[in-house]
Design a protein around this motif. Structure first.
Motif, PDB file in Angstrom:
ATOM      1  N   ASN A 195       0.826  -1.213   0.000  1.00  0.00           N
ATOM      2  CA  ASN A 195       0.000   0.000   0.000  1.00  0.00           C
ATOM      3  C   ASN A 195       0.857   1.259   0.000  1.00  0.00           C
ATOM      4  N   LEU A 196       1.901   1.269   0.836  1.00  0.00           N
ATOM      5  CA  LEU A 196       2.748   2.454   0.949  1.00  0.00           C
ATOM      6  C   LEU A 196       3.561   2.692  -0.320  1.00  0.00           C
ATOM      7  N   CYS A 197       4.122   1.625  -0.896  1.00  0.00           N
ATOM      8  CA  CYS A 197       4.930   1.780  -2.106  1.00  0.00           C
ATOM      9  C   CYS A 197       4.057   2.188  -3.303  1.00  0.00           C
ATOM     10  N   LYS A 198       2.864   1.614  -3.386  1.00  0.00           N
ATOM     11  CA  LYS A 198       1.962   1.989  -4.474  1.00  0.00           C
ATOM     12  C   LYS A 198       1.544   3.445  -4.337  1.00  0.00           C
ATOM     13  N   ASN A 199       1.301   3.872  -3.095  1.00  0.00           N
ATOM     14  CA  ASN A 199       0.952   5.270  -2.840  1.00  0.00           C
ATOM     15  C   ASN A 199       2.118   6.192  -3.188  1.00  0.00           C
ATOM     16  N   GLY A 200       3.339   5.778  -2.804  1.00  0.00           N
ATOM     17  CA  GLY A 200       4.521   6.571  -3.128  1.00  0.00           C
ATOM     18  C   GLY A 200       4.774   6.651  -4.621  1.00  0.00           C
ATOM     19  N   TRP A 201       4.582   5.538  -5.322  1.00  0.00           N
ATOM     20  CA  TRP A 201       4.780   5.528  -6.773  1.00  0.00           C
ATOM     21  C   TRP A 201       3.767   6.432  -7.477  1.00  0.00           C
ATOM     22  N   ARG A 202       2.553   6.462  -6.962  1.00  0.00           N
ATOM     23  CA  ARG A 202       1.501   7.285  -7.564  1.00  0.00           C
ATOM     24  C   ARG A 202       1.844   8.769  -7.487  1.00  0.00           C
ATOM     25  N   HIS A 203       2.537   9.182  -6.410  1.00  0.00           N
ATOM     26  CA  HIS A 203       2.779  10.611  -6.192  1.00  0.00           C
ATOM     27  C   HIS A 203       4.203  11.066  -6.521  1.00  0.00           C
ATOM     28  N   CYS A 204       5.110  10.144  -6.837  1.00  0.00           N
ATOM     29  CA  CYS A 204       6.493  10.553  -7.108  1.00  0.00           C
ATOM     30  C   CYS A 204       6.641  11.085  -8.539  1.00  0.00           C
ATOM     31  N   GLN A 205       7.843  11.637  -8.857  1.00  0.00           N
ATOM     32  CA  GLN A 205       8.091  12.233 -10.169  1.00  0.00           C
ATOM     33  C   GLN A 205       8.381  11.188 -11.243  1.00  0.00           C
ATOM     34  N   LYS A 206       8.637   9.940 -10.821  1.00  0.00           N
ATOM     35  CA  LYS A 206       8.911   8.811 -11.735  1.00  0.00           C
ATOM     36  C   LYS A 206      10.189   9.034 -12.540  1.00  0.00           C
ATOM     37  N   ASN A 207      11.156   9.687 -11.901  1.00  0.00           N
ATOM     38  CA  ASN A 207      12.484   9.824 -12.472  1.00  0.00           C
ATOM     39  C   ASN A 207      13.416   8.812 -11.809  1.00  0.00           C
TER      40      ASN A 207
ATOM     41  N   ASN B 127       7.466  20.040   0.659  1.00  0.00           N
ATOM     42  CA  ASN B 127       7.179  20.232  -0.766  1.00  0.00           C
ATOM     43  C   ASN B 127       8.161  19.490  -1.668  1.00  0.00           C
ATOM     44  N   THR B 128       9.166  18.824  -1.059  1.00  0.00           N
ATOM     45  CA  THR B 128      10.128  18.039  -1.837  1.00  0.00           C
ATOM     46  C   THR B 128       9.846  16.543  -1.751  1.00  0.00           C
ATOM     47  N   GLY B 129       8.798  16.157  -1.036  1.00  0.00           N
ATOM     48  CA  GLY B 129       8.475  14.738  -0.957  1.00  0.00           C
ATOM     49  C   GLY B 129       7.954  14.337   0.405  1.00  0.00           C
ATOM     50  N   THR B 130       7.667  13.055   0.542  1.00  0.00           N
ATOM     51  CA  THR B 130       7.089  12.499   1.763  1.00  0.00           C
ATOM     52  C   THR B 130       7.820  11.229   2.155  1.00  0.00           C
TER      53      THR B 130
ATOM     54  N   GLY C 244      15.495   7.142  -9.244  1.00  0.00           N
ATOM     55  CA  GLY C 244      15.568   7.271  -7.793  1.00  0.00           C
ATOM     56  C   GLY C 244      14.428   8.042  -7.171  1.00  0.00           C
ATOM     57  N   SER C 245      13.308   8.192  -7.891  1.00  0.00           N
ATOM     58  CA  SER C 245      12.172   8.955  -7.353  1.00  0.00           C
ATOM     59  C   SER C 245      11.533   8.287  -6.143  1.00  0.00           C
ATOM     60  N   LEU C 246      11.570   6.953  -6.113  1.00  0.00           N
ATOM     61  CA  LEU C 246      10.983   6.207  -4.998  1.00  0.00           C
ATOM     62  C   LEU C 246      12.067   5.345  -4.355  1.00  0.00           C
ATOM     63  N   VAL C 247      12.130   5.384  -3.026  1.00  0.00           N
ATOM     64  CA  VAL C 247      13.171   4.656  -2.296  1.00  0.00           C
ATOM     65  C   VAL C 247      12.530   3.815  -1.200  1.00  0.00           C
ATOM     66  N   LEU C 248      12.951   2.559  -1.115  1.00  0.00           N
ATOM     67  CA  LEU C 248      12.564   1.670  -0.019  1.00  0.00           C
ATOM     68  C   LEU C 248      13.838   1.371   0.769  1.00  0.00           C
ATOM     69  N   ALA C 249      13.874   1.801   2.039  1.00  0.00           N
ATOM     70  CA  ALA C 249      15.116   1.717   2.817  1.00  0.00           C
ATOM     71  C   ALA C 249      14.872   1.085   4.181  1.00  0.00           C
ATOM     72  N   ILE C 250      15.867   0.337   4.652  1.00  0.00           N
ATOM     73  CA  ILE C 250      15.861  -0.214   6.012  1.00  0.00           C
ATOM     74  C   ILE C 250      16.903   0.545   6.817  1.00  0.00           C
ATOM     75  N   LYS C 251      16.488   1.091   7.943  1.00  0.00           N
ATOM     76  CA  LYS C 251      17.405   1.815   8.825  1.00  0.00           C
ATOM     77  C   LYS C 251      17.356   1.196  10.205  1.00  0.00           C
TER      78      LYS C 251
END
Length: 361
Positions: free
Chosen positions: A265-277, A349-352, A279-286
């Motif tokens: 759900n989160l990745c699909k939501n992020g993909w829908r709102h990103c610029q699609k360039n 305004n640069t992302g979420t 590295g526009s979407l990142v999945l990270a473990i910290k």
């Protein structure tokens, strides 16, 4: 005589011990308790009663010592008790019936008041239970939500059968028609059937949120498999969706199906709102080795979330997309909390950035 004296002494000790136990129990109760006798004379109270009503220990102790009535401390509560005692004949035969709390307003808060008789006659005395009215409202709300959950699950099952019939009939019509206008109308029907079917799936999944089947999951291996599957199913170029794994490989205790749906759900939501360039979407473990928690972050470079929407973001059916169901983020947070995790976000305004905070095993 000696035997009777010894028996009386033993019973006196038992009664004293019982009184201490009763006092200890009432002090540990989450609700306030006030015991009054005949003529509303004060007999006993606990600390929660003073905390909820704002009355001081000194005033209550003094009232008990001087055998003052309840009206000397709080006339409004005394009036409620008098009205309750006067209604004894109307409620005769309902002594064992659950009594609903009465709203009692104070300058600093609203309380819920319940009266229970200490004997067969209400005039002989009563126990007054006091609780925070907001908790009463919360409990009532939870009961309503549980009932609503069962109702929506039943409705969802009932809708699914005719919806399947509509979908099947629509497919047959699409096969037998070549007129562009008709095909366009049939495609609209198909799109809306799929949207309704997704809402039903989301509602049914939400109704199963408490049925968790938690297991130990090695996070790096799970996230890598999820990333590959998500890119393949959603047809996303891996160059635009970056996977960042930490140095260590933490283990978590989570329902595998739940965490898969949360991330999807989160990745699909992020993909829908990103610029699609790139590295526009990142999945990270910290995760730090000394930390008790591991954070899974989904980062997009979109325009951020508008301030007017932020406070309502996790509410059901809240969406800015025409084709969205508005249940994705709501379900993600509910499933996270069902597994003891926390889902939150930061935006600009640069992302979420959505962060899923999970305890390590």
């Amino acid at each position: 005589m000696q035997t009777s004296e010894r028996l009386a002494s033993e019973r006196g000790v038992d009664i004293a011990n019982l009184a201490k136990i009763n006092a200890l129990i009432t002090q540990e109760m989450p609700n306030g308790v006030l015991v009054v006798g005949e003529a509303q004379q004060l007999n006993h109270y606990n600390q929660q009663f003073t905390a909820l009503t704002g009355l001081s220990d000194a005033d209550l102790s003094d009232a008990i010592a001087q055998k003052k009535p309840l009206s000397a401390l709080t006339p409004a509560l005394s009036i409620l008790l008098t009205e309750w005692a006067a209604a004894e004949q109307e409620n005769k035969g309902q002594e064992n019936k659950q009594v609903d709390a009465i709203k009692f307003s104070l300058p600093h808060r609203d309380l819920g008041i319940r009266f229970l008789p200490t004997s067969q006659s209400r005039a002989s005395g009563a126990i007054i239970f006091v609780e925070d009215w907001s908790q009463v409202q919360t409990q009532a709300h939870q009961v309503k939500l549980a009932a609503l959950g069962r109702l929506t699950a039943n409705i969802a099952h009932e809708i699914r059968n005719p919806l399947s019939a509509i979908s099947h009939a629509n497919q047959l019509l699409q096969e037998d028609n070549s007129d562009p206008t008709t095909l366009r109308m049939l495609q609209i029907i198909s799109d809306n059937v799929q949207r309704l079917d997704q809402i039903i799936k989301d509602v049914l999944e939400l109704n199963r949120r408490d049925r968790t089947n938690q297991e130990s999951i090695q996070l790096q291996h799970f996230i890598t498999e999820f990333y590959q599957q998500f890119c393949a199913v959603e047809k996303i170029d891996p160059a635009t969706f970056t996977l960042k794994l930490g140095k260590d490989d933490p283990a978590i205790f989570f329902d595998r199906r739940h965490i898969n749906q949360i991330l999807w759900n989160l990745c699909k939501n992020g993909w829908r709102h990103c610029q699609k360039n790139k590295g526009s979407l990142v999945l990270a473990i910290k995760s730090g080795r000394q930390s008790q928690f591991v954070n899974i972050q989904i980062i997009d470079d979109g325009e951020g979330i508008a301030p007017s929407i932020q406070s309502h973001l996790f509410e059901p059916f809240m969406t800015t997309e025409k084709s969205g169901t508005g249940l994705g983020l709501y379900i993600a947070r509910e499933l996270a909390e069902a597994n003891g995790a926390k889902l939150d976000f930061t935006t600009a305004n640069t992302g979420t950035v959505f962060t899923l905070n999970i305890n390590k095993v």
